[in-house]
Design a protein around this motif. Structure first.
Motif, mmCIF file in Angstrom:
data_model
loop_
_atom_site.group_PDB
_atom_site.id
_atom_site.type_symbol
_atom_site.label_atom_id
_atom_site.label_comp_id
_atom_site.label_asym_id
_atom_site.label_seq_id
_atom_site.Cartn_x
_atom_site.Cartn_y
_atom_site.Cartn_z
ATOM 1 N N ASP A 145 48.249 -30.228 -19.986
ATOM 2 C CA ASP A 145 48.141 -30.614 -21.380
ATOM 3 C C ASP A 145 49.138 -29.772 -22.065
ATOM 4 N N VAL A 146 48.320 -28.177 -21.591
ATOM 5 C CA VAL A 146 49.058 -27.419 -22.977
ATOM 6 C C VAL A 146 51.030 -27.169 -22.631
ATOM 7 N N VAL A 147 51.818 -27.488 -21.231
ATOM 8 C CA VAL A 147 52.874 -26.919 -21.644
ATOM 9 C C VAL A 147 53.455 -28.132 -21.432
ATOM 10 N N GLY A 148 53.286 -29.516 -21.041
ATOM 11 C CA GLY A 148 53.378 -30.809 -20.993
ATOM 12 C C GLY A 148 54.385 -31.392 -19.577
ATOM 13 N N GLU A 149 53.970 -32.164 -19.042
ATOM 14 C CA GLU A 149 54.289 -33.220 -17.915
ATOM 15 C C GLU A 149 55.639 -32.659 -17.084
ATOM 16 N N ASP A 150 56.853 -32.913 -18.385
ATOM 17 C CA ASP A 150 57.816 -32.597 -17.982
ATOM 18 C C ASP A 150 58.152 -31.559 -17.333
ATOM 19 N N PHE A 151 57.819 -30.288 -18.112
ATOM 20 C CA PHE A 151 58.007 -28.749 -17.392
ATOM 21 C C PHE A 151 57.807 -28.890 -16.242
ATOM 22 N N LEU A 152 56.132 -29.253 -15.743
ATOM 23 C CA LEU A 152 55.836 -29.321 -14.841
ATOM 24 C C LEU A 152 56.651 -30.188 -13.313
ATOM 25 N N LEU A 153 57.621 -30.957 -13.797
ATOM 26 C CA LEU A 153 58.282 -31.685 -12.894
ATOM 27 C C LEU A 153 58.665 -30.479 -10.800
ATOM 28 N N VAL A 200 57.970 -27.716 -10.634
ATOM 29 C CA VAL A 200 56.950 -26.789 -9.252
ATOM 30 C C VAL A 200 55.613 -27.576 -9.192
ATOM 31 N N GLU A 201 55.408 -26.986 -8.076
ATOM 32 C CA GLU A 201 54.268 -27.763 -7.473
ATOM 33 C C GLU A 201 53.141 -25.950 -7.985
ATOM 34 N N VAL A 202 52.136 -26.694 -8.744
ATOM 35 C CA VAL A 202 51.407 -25.922 -8.845
ATOM 36 C C VAL A 202 49.649 -25.369 -8.056
ATOM 37 N N GLY A 203 50.390 -24.611 -7.575
ATOM 38 C CA GLY A 203 48.958 -24.480 -6.289
ATOM 39 C C GLY A 203 48.394 -22.945 -7.153
ATOM 40 N N PRO A 204 47.074 -22.676 -6.090
ATOM 41 C CA PRO A 204 46.667 -21.470 -5.853
ATOM 42 C C PRO A 204 47.591 -19.857 -5.901
ATOM 43 N N ALA A 218 56.646 -19.114 -15.704
ATOM 44 C CA ALA A 218 57.312 -18.694 -17.392
ATOM 45 C C ALA A 218 56.382 -18.847 -18.025
ATOM 46 N N LEU A 219 55.075 -19.141 -18.456
ATOM 47 C CA LEU A 219 54.004 -19.041 -19.130
ATOM 48 C C LEU A 219 53.904 -18.464 -20.502
ATOM 49 N N GLU A 220 54.807 -18.557 -22.308
ATOM 50 C CA GLU A 220 54.338 -18.214 -22.618
ATOM 51 C C GLU A 220 53.433 -17.786 -22.739
ATOM 52 N N SER A 221 52.621 -16.469 -23.711
ATOM 53 C CA SER A 221 51.636 -15.945 -24.493
ATOM 54 C C SER A 221 51.205 -16.814 -25.068
ATOM 55 N N ILE A 222 51.479 -17.180 -25.850
ATOM 56 C CA ILE A 222 50.663 -18.825 -27.346
ATOM 57 C C ILE A 222 50.433 -19.955 -25.967
ATOM 58 N N GLU A 223 51.209 -20.093 -24.741
ATOM 59 C CA GLU A 223 50.653 -21.111 -23.758
ATOM 60 C C GLU A 223 49.486 -20.491 -23.539
ATOM 61 N N PHE A 224 49.597 -19.286 -22.796
ATOM 62 C CA PHE A 224 48.408 -18.661 -22.670
ATOM 63 C C PHE A 224 47.551 -18.827 -22.922
ATOM 64 N N VAL A 225 47.306 -18.494 -23.493
ATOM 65 C CA VAL A 225 45.991 -18.217 -25.152
ATOM 66 C C VAL A 225 45.496 -20.271 -25.164
ATOM 67 N N ALA A 226 45.901 -20.730 -25.503
ATOM 68 C CA ALA A 226 46.055 -21.867 -25.899
ATOM 69 C C ALA A 226 45.293 -22.758 -24.555
ATOM 70 N N LEU A 227 45.327 -22.033 -22.835
ATOM 71 C CA LEU A 227 45.083 -22.111 -21.930
ATOM 72 C C LEU A 227 44.163 -22.392 -21.778
ATOM 73 N N VAL A 228 43.570 -20.791 -22.207
ATOM 74 C CA VAL A 228 42.419 -19.837 -22.107
ATOM 75 C C VAL A 228 41.579 -20.939 -22.953
ATOM 76 N N ASP A 229 41.996 -21.194 -23.679
ATOM 77 C CA ASP A 229 41.500 -22.171 -25.532
ATOM 78 C C ASP A 229 40.595 -23.398 -24.655
ATOM 79 N N ARG A 230 41.058 -23.986 -24.079
ATOM 80 C CA ARG A 230 40.808 -25.377 -22.954
ATOM 81 C C ARG A 230 40.099 -24.666 -21.868
#
Length: 92
Positions: A14-22, A24-28, A37-49
């Motif tokens: 939701d934060v970075v967009g589905e296209d960005f993660l195409l 990358v397989e996100v796992g633990p 390569a998450l920007e600090s503003i994106e990390f803050v948005a993730l933490v807020d969610r």
């Protein structure tokens, strides 16, 4: 843990967009810095969610504040999932 992992990945998408993660397989073991390569503003948005979803029982500011610079730079999705899981167990 897989439910928490799925929820974290959904919020990350939701934060970075589905296209960005195409590509990358996100796992633990996926790191927020090197792998995503998450920007600090994106990390803050993730933490807020995450805070909105899990509430105060999962104290993200204290978790982040307790990390040293190397831990913060190398923070993985699994580290966040482990923190959420441990905090929920402690409040159960």
């Amino acid at each position: 843990m897989t439910d928490v992992l799925s929820e974290v990945v959904r919020m990350l998408t939701d934060v970075v967009g589905e296209d960005f993660l195409l590509d990358v397989e996100v796992g633990p073991d996926t790191s927020f810095g090197d792998d995503l390569a998450l920007e600090s503003i994106e990390f803050v948005a993730l933490v807020d969610r995450l805070r909105a979803h899990y509430g105060d029982r999962v104290d993200f500011p204290a978790f982040i504040a307790g990390l040293d610079l190397d831990q913060l730079i190398n923070l993985t999705v699994g580290d966040v999932v482990d923190h959420i899981t441990a905090a929920e167990r402690a409040h159960a």
